[in-house]
Design a protein around this motif. Sequence first.
Motif, PDB file in Angstrom:
ATOM      1  N   ILE A  65      88.376  36.161  19.487  1.00 17.82           N
ATOM      2  CA  ILE A  65      87.543  37.182  18.855  1.00 17.82           C
ATOM      3  C   ILE A  65      86.270  37.395  19.661  1.00 17.82           C
ATOM      4  CG2 ILE A  65      86.163  37.741  16.802  1.00 17.82           C
ATOM      5  CD1 ILE A  65      88.285  36.256  15.151  1.00 17.82           C
ATOM      6  N   ALA A  66      85.648  36.316  20.116  1.00 21.18           N
ATOM      7  CA  ALA A  66      84.429  36.438  20.927  1.00 21.18           C
ATOM      8  C   ALA A  66      84.711  37.220  22.204  1.00 21.18           C
ATOM      9  CB  ALA A  66      83.872  35.058  21.261  1.00 21.18           C
ATOM     10  N   THR A  67      85.837  36.959  22.831  1.00 17.61           N
ATOM     11  CA  THR A  67      86.197  37.654  24.067  1.00 17.61           C
ATOM     12  C   THR A  67      86.425  39.139  23.825  1.00 17.61           C
ATOM     13  OG1 THR A  67      87.247  35.635  24.879  1.00 17.61           O
ATOM     14  CG2 THR A  67      87.854  37.688  25.976  1.00 17.61           C
ATOM     15  N   ILE A 104      78.119  41.582  14.999  1.00 21.86           N
ATOM     16  CA  ILE A 104      78.298  40.566  13.946  1.00 21.86           C
ATOM     17  C   ILE A 104      79.527  39.714  14.229  1.00 21.86           C
ATOM     18  CG2 ILE A 104      78.892  40.256  11.505  1.00 21.86           C
ATOM     19  CD1 ILE A 104      77.089  42.714  10.924  1.00 21.86           C
ATOM     20  N   ALA A 105      80.626  40.374  14.584  1.00 22.83           N
ATOM     21  CA  ALA A 105      81.864  39.641  14.880  1.00 22.83           C
ATOM     22  C   ALA A 105      81.674  38.695  16.058  1.00 22.83           C
ATOM     23  CB  ALA A 105      83.002  40.622  15.164  1.00 22.83           C
ATOM     24  N   MET A 106      80.972  39.156  17.077  1.00 25.38           N
ATOM     25  CA  MET A 106      80.770  38.302  18.242  1.00 25.38           C
ATOM     26  C   MET A 106      79.887  37.096  17.908  1.00 25.38           C
ATOM     27  SD  MET A 106      79.461  39.116  22.076  1.00 25.38           S
ATOM     28  CE  MET A 106      77.778  38.604  21.923  1.00 25.38           C
ATOM     29  N   LEU A 108      79.346  35.673  14.959  1.00 26.41           N
ATOM     30  CA  LEU A 108      80.042  34.739  14.068  1.00 26.41           C
ATOM     31  C   LEU A 108      81.139  33.970  14.788  1.00 26.41           C
ATOM     32  CD1 LEU A 108      80.255  36.824  10.787  1.00 26.41           C
ATOM     33  CD2 LEU A 108      78.893  34.773  11.194  1.00 26.41           C
ATOM     34  N   SER A 109      81.870  34.641  15.665  1.00 26.31           N
ATOM     35  CA  SER A 109      82.924  33.925  16.400  1.00 26.31           C
ATOM     36  C   SER A 109      82.317  32.914  17.371  1.00 26.31           C
ATOM     37  CB  SER A 109      83.846  34.893  17.123  1.00 26.31           C
ATOM     38  OG  SER A 109      83.134  35.657  18.061  1.00 26.31           O
ATOM     39  N   LEU A 110      81.212  33.265  17.997  1.00 21.55           N
ATOM     40  CA  LEU A 110      80.540  32.292  18.868  1.00 21.55           C
ATOM     41  C   LEU A 110      79.964  31.132  18.068  1.00 21.55           C
ATOM     42  CD1 LEU A 110      78.805  34.583  21.510  1.00 21.55           C
ATOM     43  CD2 LEU A 110      80.767  33.074  21.832  1.00 21.55           C
ATOM     44  N   SER A 111      79.521  31.402  16.837  1.00 18.84           N
ATOM     45  CA  SER A 111      79.044  30.322  15.962  1.00 18.84           C
ATOM     46  C   SER A 111      80.190  29.369  15.632  1.00 18.84           C
ATOM     47  CB  SER A 111      78.468  30.894  14.665  1.00 18.84           C
ATOM     48  OG  SER A 111      77.357  31.697  14.932  1.00 18.84           O
ATOM     49  N   ALA A 112      81.373  29.926  15.388  1.00 22.02           N
ATOM     50  CA  ALA A 112      82.545  29.090  15.112  1.00 22.02           C
ATOM     51  C   ALA A 112      82.914  28.266  16.340  1.00 22.02           C
ATOM     52  CB  ALA A 112      83.719  29.962  14.680  1.00 22.02           C
ATOM     53  N   VAL A 113      82.870  28.894  17.510  1.00 22.68           N
ATOM     54  CA  VAL A 113      83.155  28.155  18.749  1.00 22.68           C
ATOM     55  C   VAL A 113      82.153  27.026  18.917  1.00 22.68           C
ATOM     56  CG1 VAL A 113      83.159  28.313  21.274  1.00 22.68           C
ATOM     57  CG2 VAL A 113      84.306  30.068  19.930  1.00 22.68           C
ATOM     58  N   PHE A 114      80.884  27.299  18.645  1.00 25.22           N
ATOM     59  CA  PHE A 114      79.853  26.266  18.765  1.00 25.22           C
ATOM     60  C   PHE A 114      80.094  25.128  17.772  1.00 25.22           C
ATOM     61  CE2 PHE A 114      75.717  24.433  17.648  1.00 25.22           C
ATOM     62  CZ  PHE A 114      75.353  23.936  18.894  1.00 25.22           C
ATOM     63  N   ALA A 115      80.474  25.464  16.527  1.00 27.43           N
ATOM     64  CA  ALA A 115      80.739  24.418  15.526  1.00 27.43           C
ATOM     65  C   ALA A 115      81.884  23.516  15.993  1.00 27.43           C
ATOM     66  CB  ALA A 115      81.070  25.049  14.176  1.00 27.43           C
ATOM     67  N   HIS A 116      82.940  24.116  16.539  1.00 24.89           N
ATOM     68  CA  HIS A 116      84.067  23.314  17.031  1.00 24.89           C
ATOM     69  C   HIS A 116      83.677  22.512  18.273  1.00 24.89           C
ATOM     70  CE1 HIS A 116      86.990  24.690  14.185  1.00 24.89           C
ATOM     71  NE2 HIS A 116      86.638  25.936  14.395  1.00 24.89           N
ATOM     72  N   PHE A 117      82.873  23.100  19.111  1.00 28.86           N
ATOM     73  CA  PHE A 117      82.380  22.392  20.298  1.00 28.86           C
ATOM     74  C   PHE A 117      81.534  21.191  19.871  1.00 28.86           C
ATOM     75  CE2 PHE A 117      79.163  21.952  23.698  1.00 28.86           C
ATOM     76  CZ  PHE A 117      80.022  21.624  24.743  1.00 28.86           C
ATOM     77  N   LEU A 118      80.678  21.407  18.886  1.00 26.99           N
ATOM     78  CA  LEU A 118      79.827  20.338  18.370  1.00 26.99           C
ATOM     79  C   LEU A 118      80.676  19.226  17.758  1.00 26.99           C
ATOM     80  CD1 LEU A 118      76.801  19.754  18.125  1.00 26.99           C
ATOM     81  CD2 LEU A 118      76.862  20.813  15.879  1.00 26.99           C
ATOM     82  N   MET A 119      81.720  19.600  17.028  1.00 27.70           N
ATOM     83  CA  MET A 119      82.601  18.586  16.435  1.00 27.70           C
ATOM     84  C   MET A 119      83.241  17.706  17.502  1.00 27.70           C
ATOM     85  SD  MET A 119      84.737  20.163  13.266  1.00 27.70           S
ATOM     86  CE  MET A 119      85.167  21.710  14.035  1.00 27.70           C
ATOM     87  N   SER A 120      83.682  18.328  18.585  1.00 30.35           N
ATOM     88  CA  SER A 120      84.352  17.541  19.620  1.00 30.35           C
ATOM     89  C   SER A 120      83.367  16.694  20.420  1.00 30.35           C
ATOM     90  CB  SER A 120      85.155  18.445  20.552  1.00 30.35           C
ATOM     91  OG  SER A 120      84.297  19.333  21.224  1.00 30.35           O
ATOM     92  N   MET A 121      82.110  17.122  20.476  1.00 32.22           N
ATOM     93  CA  MET A 121      81.104  16.369  21.234  1.00 32.22           C
ATOM     94  C   MET A 121      80.633  15.126  20.485  1.00 32.22           C
ATOM     95  SD  MET A 121      80.400  17.748  24.177  1.00 32.22           S
ATOM     96  CE  MET A 121      78.778  17.156  24.549  1.00 32.22           C
ATOM     97  N   ILE A 122      80.463  15.234  19.171  1.00 30.50           N
ATOM     98  CA  ILE A 122      79.832  14.141  18.425  1.00 30.50           C
ATOM     99  C   ILE A 122      80.737  13.546  17.358  1.00 30.50           C
ATOM    100  CG2 ILE A 122      77.493  14.962  18.855  1.00 30.50           C
ATOM    101  CD1 ILE A 122      77.470  16.140  16.049  1.00 30.50           C
ATOM    102  N   MET A 149      85.456  42.412  12.909  1.00 29.18           N
ATOM    103  CA  MET A 149      86.193  42.991  14.033  1.00 29.18           C
ATOM    104  C   MET A 149      87.080  44.148  13.567  1.00 29.18           C
ATOM    105  SD  MET A 149      88.430  41.071  16.978  1.00 29.18           S
ATOM    106  CE  MET A 149      89.779  40.620  15.925  1.00 29.18           C
ATOM    107  N   VAL A 150      87.681  44.007  12.394  1.00 27.64           N
ATOM    108  CA  VAL A 150      88.489  45.095  11.839  1.00 27.64           C
ATOM    109  C   VAL A 150      87.599  46.310  11.563  1.00 27.64           C
ATOM    110  CG1 VAL A 150      89.833  45.819   9.815  1.00 27.64           C
ATOM    111  CG2 VAL A 150      90.297  43.631  10.898  1.00 27.64           C
ATOM    112  N   ILE A 151      86.441  46.079  10.981  1.00 31.93           N
ATOM    113  CA  ILE A 151      85.521  47.190  10.700  1.00 31.93           C
ATOM    114  C   ILE A 151      85.043  47.819  12.003  1.00 31.93           C
ATOM    115  CG2 ILE A 151      83.289  47.813   9.687  1.00 31.93           C
ATOM    116  CD1 ILE A 151      83.835  45.626   7.570  1.00 31.93           C
ATOM    117  N   ALA A 152      84.785  47.004  13.018  1.00 28.55           N
ATOM    118  CA  ALA A 152      84.387  47.545  14.324  1.00 28.55           C
ATOM    119  C   ALA A 152      85.503  48.418  14.897  1.00 28.55           C
ATOM    120  CB  ALA A 152      84.044  46.416  15.293  1.00 28.55           C
TER     121      ALA A 152
END
Length: 192
Positions: A65-67, A104-106, A108-122, A149-152
């Motif tokens: 989604i971010a891409t 907004i879609a970008m 939020l999707s980057l926030s999700a990527v960051f949350a998953h990245f943070l989970m794998s780091m710590i 993204m659908v609305i966009a």
Amino acid sequence: MDDEYGYRQQLEQEILKLTEPAGPYQDGVVIVKKESDDKPDEPDEEVQKEIEKIKESHLIVAALIATVTFTAAFTLPGGVIQDEGTAILSKKAAFQAFVITDAIAMVLSLSAVFAHFLMSMITKWISTETYEFLMLCGAYSTMIAMGAMVIAFVTGTYAVLTTSLWLAILTTFIGLSFFLFMFLLFKKVCSD
């Protein structure tokens, strides 16, 4: 010997008194558990593997989604004025809605990527509750990003297709049917 026997009886009587209900405690004695040096019970390996699979699929969707939203921001619907580098449709409300929902879609999707990245780091240092919180934040961010993204998509195609109003309306209806499908899906899942 008698002193030892008398002391033992006195101790047993005091222990019996402690086991009688006193105050709000139903069982009398409040047992205080010592904190163990061991880590709390970890989920079994099969559950951890399933969680990892889910986490990976969430990460892939969020990254996709971010891409897509990042690309859509630079390949604007309707094109750009070459000399100025500005969007041709920038004055239209549908185009403006496209830009906002794409952003907004970008985010939020980057926030999700960051949350998953943070989970794998710590992972080794965070509690189970924090891990679940990050997982839910990532999942909810991804779901909302999908909706944005659908609305966009709908607003972008509507902005481009205003010369053919019937096609713009039909495309909008088809795109927004996503939300009807999601509602029916959630209704089915929640009722089971």
